[in-house]
Design a protein around this motif. Structure first.
Motif, short mmCIF file in Angstrom:
data_model
loop_
_atom_site.label_atom_id
_atom_site.label_comp_id
_atom_site.label_asym_id
_atom_site.label_seq_id
_atom_site.Cartn_x
_atom_site.Cartn_y
_atom_site.Cartn_z
N GLU A 69 47.78 51.13 43.80
CA GLU A 69 46.59 51.91 44.14
C GLU A 69 46.68 53.32 43.58
O GLU A 69 45.70 53.87 43.07
N LEU A 70 47.87 53.92 43.65
CA LEU A 70 48.05 55.29 43.15
C LEU A 70 47.90 55.35 41.63
O LEU A 70 47.35 56.31 41.08
N THR B 143 39.50 56.04 36.87
CA THR B 143 39.45 55.54 35.49
C THR B 143 40.81 55.69 34.84
O THR B 143 41.47 56.72 34.99
N GLY B 144 41.23 54.69 34.11
CA GLY B 144 42.52 54.76 33.43
C GLY B 144 43.68 54.52 34.38
O GLY B 144 43.51 54.03 35.49
N PRO C 243 50.18 64.26 45.08
CA PRO C 243 49.49 63.56 43.99
C PRO C 243 49.49 64.38 42.70
O PRO C 243 49.30 65.60 42.72
N GLY C 244 49.72 63.70 41.59
CA GLY C 244 49.67 64.35 40.28
C GLY C 244 48.67 63.64 39.40
O GLY C 244 48.14 62.58 39.77
N GLY C 245 48.43 64.19 38.24
CA GLY C 245 47.48 63.57 37.34
C GLY C 245 47.96 63.54 35.90
O GLY C 245 48.21 64.59 35.31
N PHE C 246 48.14 62.35 35.38
CA PHE C 246 48.45 62.17 33.95
C PHE C 246 47.78 60.87 33.55
O PHE C 246 48.38 59.80 33.54
N ILE C 247 46.48 60.95 33.25
CA ILE C 247 45.66 59.77 33.03
C ILE C 247 45.82 59.24 31.61
O ILE C 247 45.73 59.99 30.64
N THR C 248 46.10 57.95 31.53
CA THR C 248 46.17 57.27 30.23
C THR C 248 45.18 56.11 30.26
O THR C 248 44.65 55.73 31.31
#
Length: 265
Positions: A52-53, A58-59, A110-115
């Motif tokens: 889920e995380l 998106t991505g 929570p962090g964000g590194f969207i691929t």
């Protein structure tokens, strides 16, 4: 809800851990199936929450903490599977603790590194190989540390080494080099797939990962050559294993730590 799932997973990891510790400090038989039951429950919750995380929105969110939690899950799953054939009881409390802590941090911070791996499936192959190579070689490092500890207990003639739950020293050494060999093969495939599937492996921003990974590959290669050709054992093996693991950790997480923790702060 995510915090509740993370807490339940952590409690199950702790329950598995508490089944192991009494057997490490005394002659009591460790209840394998009970450990497996608690551990599998913890990992099912861990994998569901981690999915889920990573997949929410998106991505794919491959933040440092999410990836670290995924690696700890892979290692916990692998060592749990091994416990049915090998006496890896010294390793399991360490890995279960790390898994619980990593999942908690990934949930709370929570962090964000969207691929977008769906548009580049070939990169998924490279990333999967990298994660499994890293997980296997971290297990090898834990084996090396266990080997050093057992050797120290033997030299001190500590009665603890007579514990039936602890593995024989020579068996640990044989298993260690088998695991390093598997990890080295996976790392070789990781580097090869990187040059095939990933553009500009030596470009700015990526070159340090390639160079550090190649250095780790060379360290493990020298270690395997030294052992099989010259019979290397003892402290030399331990330090080579730790050095290789540190180089891979810097390669996989060094820039992420700077970007997601130091700069973001």
């Amino acid at each position: 809800m995510e915090i509740v799932i993370a807490l339940c997973s952590a409690l199950l990891y702790f329950a598995a851990l508490m089944q192991i510790i009494p057997g490490l400090s005394g002659p009591n038989q460790i209840p394998v199936h009970r450990v497996g039951m608690f551990a599998v429950g913890a990992m099912v919750l861990h994998s569901g929450l981690l999915a889920e995380l990573i997949l929410s929105g998106t991505g794919q969110n491959l933040s440092m903490l999410n990836v670290s939690s995924l690696v700890s899950l892979i290692i916990s799953g692998t060592t749990t599977a091994l416990m049915y054939r090998l006496r890896v009881w010294v390793l399991l409390p360490v890995m279960y603790s790390f898994s619980a802590i990593n999942l908690g941090l990934a949930t709370l911070v929570p962090g964000g590194f969207i691929t977008h791996l769906e548009t580049h499936p070939q990169q998924l192959v490279h990333i999967s190989l990298a994660l499994f190579a890293y997980a296997v070689l971290i297990i090898a490092t834990l084996y090396a540390i266990q080997l050093a500890w057992l050797d120290q207990q033997l030299k001190k003639k500590n009665k603890l080494v007579m514990n039936p739950n602890l593995p024989p020293l020579m068996a640990v050494e044989r298993q260690l080099f088998s695991i390093i060999l598997i990890g080295q093969l996976l790392l070789t495939l990781t580097l090869a797939s990187g040059f095939v599937f990933v553009q500009d492996m030596l470009a700015t921003g990526k070159s340090h990962k390639t160079i550090l990974s190649a250095m780790a590959w060379a360290v493990y290669g020298v270690l395997l050559w030294g052992h099989f050709r010259s019979g290397w054992r003892g402290k030399k093996v331990i330090w080579f294993s730790i050095t290789g693991a540190l180089l891979l950790t810097l390669a996989y997480f060094g820039s992420r730590f700077v970007r997601e923790v130091i700069i973001a702060a």
